[in-house]
Design an enzyme around this catalytic site. Structure first.
Site, PDB file in Angstrom:
ATOM      1  N   CYS A   1      53.164  13.335-101.942  1.00 35.63           N
ATOM      2  CA  CYS A   1      51.649  12.535-101.813  1.00 35.63           C
ATOM      3  C   CYS A   1      52.063  12.167-103.439  1.00 35.63           C
ATOM      4  CB  CYS A   1      49.884  12.600-102.238  1.00 35.63           C
ATOM      5  SG  CYS A   1      49.351  11.379-101.734  1.00 35.63           S
TER       6      CYS A   1
ATOM      7  N   CYS B   1      49.888   5.807 -99.320  1.00 35.83           N
ATOM      8  CA  CYS B   1      49.154   6.382-100.249  1.00 35.83           C
ATOM      9  C   CYS B   1      48.404   5.583-100.096  1.00 35.83           C
ATOM     10  CB  CYS B   1      49.947   6.244-101.106  1.00 35.83           C
ATOM     11  SG  CYS B   1      49.128   7.552-102.530  1.00 35.83           S
TER      12      CYS B   1
END
Length: 415
Positions: free
Chosen positions: A156, A352
């Site tokens: 991430c 995200c």
């Protein structure tokens, strides 16, 4: 009956195992040594004291699908020429098809001084101990709050800036903004690669008065002196580092910047596990050498890679894995039936959830080409544009996504 072996009991491994258990003539084995399975996307919120860490973990036995053979050991060596995985105990596990979804490991020696500093004093990371991050934030009294990330790929990629925004919001609520410099330093050139999201985040930086430092690659931490050293990573000509006196930056040579900190949060350098890196299945950079569309290994057709350890030019997120698993399941199913690889391909989708403050979030969804690809289902939540901040996206992040993860994704259901 064909034997499918899956290495890794994370998101990709459990999802793949669950979906294959619904098929006939396939036995499923999962190699995973961990005692617990974690929902790591919530660790950003744990670090800001808005999510309970205990709710991010469950016993691996509770998420392991009924009907799989669970081998609770570490994979040690991959021998694809023999269709074999050798475990740390020396036991050999033979397969007809292999799915590798082992995730990443933290490379604590990738930055000088990181191993000695991390998790102690004011040096913290949500990637390793989000509860310590909250302790550091809670005890912060002012000064330089530095947030940074390494040059390696990471889980991430937006996580290091999410906690920076939450910290800036927390400092504002506590009346610390006037005596605090919130600094986000990154080896990259922009705050985010997808244009509409980038424009929103640039406004967030301005709102908090944050100092954005592009082309800053962290290379050394001196925890005793509370100094982090960056290497100026831009290759552009005729550019120079603009030092800000109030940040206390000093130049060491022409490429190195030393910055004092009163708290430091960073994502450690990350890499694929050694049993992947040291195998013939890895490319020169140490990642699983798979086709970016079919996720099939480029040399060994009965081997597939999912998730963070795969050499895929997109963000390493659970959302990406959610789109990768169906492709792998279909392709292996077709191979078992001697039908060959089908037309279904992974397009690089990832997302995200960029938390920009308490109660605010942006949702960046994109593909291999960096196109902004918002999910049409968001309109059901009355979200017109997910590239802009919205409180309903915060609700999605904090409440809806964890529910979907535990109750849908890991159960093999479409989400």
């Amino acid at each position: 009956m064909k034997k499918l072996v899956i290495v890794g009991g994370g998101t990709g491994g459990i999802m793949t195992a669950t979906q294959f258990l619904k098929k006939e003539n396939v036995s499923v084995t999962v190699i995973e040594p961990a005692e617990y399975h974690y929902y790591q996307p919530a660790w950003t919120l744990v670090g800001a004291n808005t999510y309970d860490f205990e709710k991010t973990k469950r016993k691996m036995a509770d998420v392991m699908p009924d009907g799989v053979e669970w081998i609770k050991e570490y994979a040690e060596t991959l021998e694809p020429d023999k269709n074999t995985v050798i475990l740390k105990s020396g036991k050999e596990v033979v397969y007809d098809y292999l799915v590798l979804s082992p995730g990443l490991v933290m490379d604590l020696d990738g930055i000088e001084g990181l191993r000695e500093a991390l998790g102690k004093g004011v040096v913290c990371s949500n990637y390793t101990d989000p509860k310590h991050t909250w302790e550091v934030l809670k005890n912060f009294k002012g000064g330089n709050a530095v947030f940074t990330q390494p040059t390696t790929p990471i889980k991430c990629g937006g996580a290091p800036q999410k906690i920076a925004y939450l910290a800036a919001d927390y400092f504002k609520k506590k009346g610390l903004s006037d005596k605090t410099n919130v600094i986000f330093a990154t080896p990259g050139s922009v705050i985010f690669g997808v244009k509409p999201v980038r424009e929103t985040l640039e406004g967030v930086l301005q709102r908090y008065g944050m100092h954005f430092k592009p082309h800053y690659a962290p290379i050394k931490i001196d925890a005793d002196k509370k100094i982090i050293t960056f290497k100026w990573s831009s290759s552009a000509e005729n550019q120079c580092v603009v030092n800000e006196d109030k940040l206390g930056e000093t130049m060491s040579g022409q490429q190195f910047i030393e910055m004092p900190f009163d708290m430091l949060h960073l994502a450690p350098p990350q890499k694929a596990p050694d049993f992947v890196r040291n195998s013939v299945l890895a490319n020169d950079a140490g990642w699983l050498d798979v086709d970016t569309g079919t996720l099939q290994h480029k040399k060994y057709p009965n081997v597939f890679g999912i998730g963070d350890a795969a050499a895929l030019p997109t963000a390493k997120t659970g959302a990406a894995i959610r789109k990768q698993v169906p492709v792998v399941v279909e392709n292996i199913s077709r191979l078992i039936k001697d039908q060959g690889i089908g037309d279904k391909k992974y397009n690089g989708y990832s997302s995200c959830p960029l938390v920009t403050g308490y109660g605010k979030m942006v949702l960046a969804e994109f593909d291999y080409d960096g196109n902004f690809t918002p999910d049409p289902k968001l309109k059901q939540m009355l979200i017109k544009d997910s590239s802009e901040e919205h409180w309903r996206l915060w609700v999605l992040k904090k409440y809806i996504l964890p529910y979907l993860y535990w109750n849908k994704m890991l159960k093999g259901k479409d989400v």
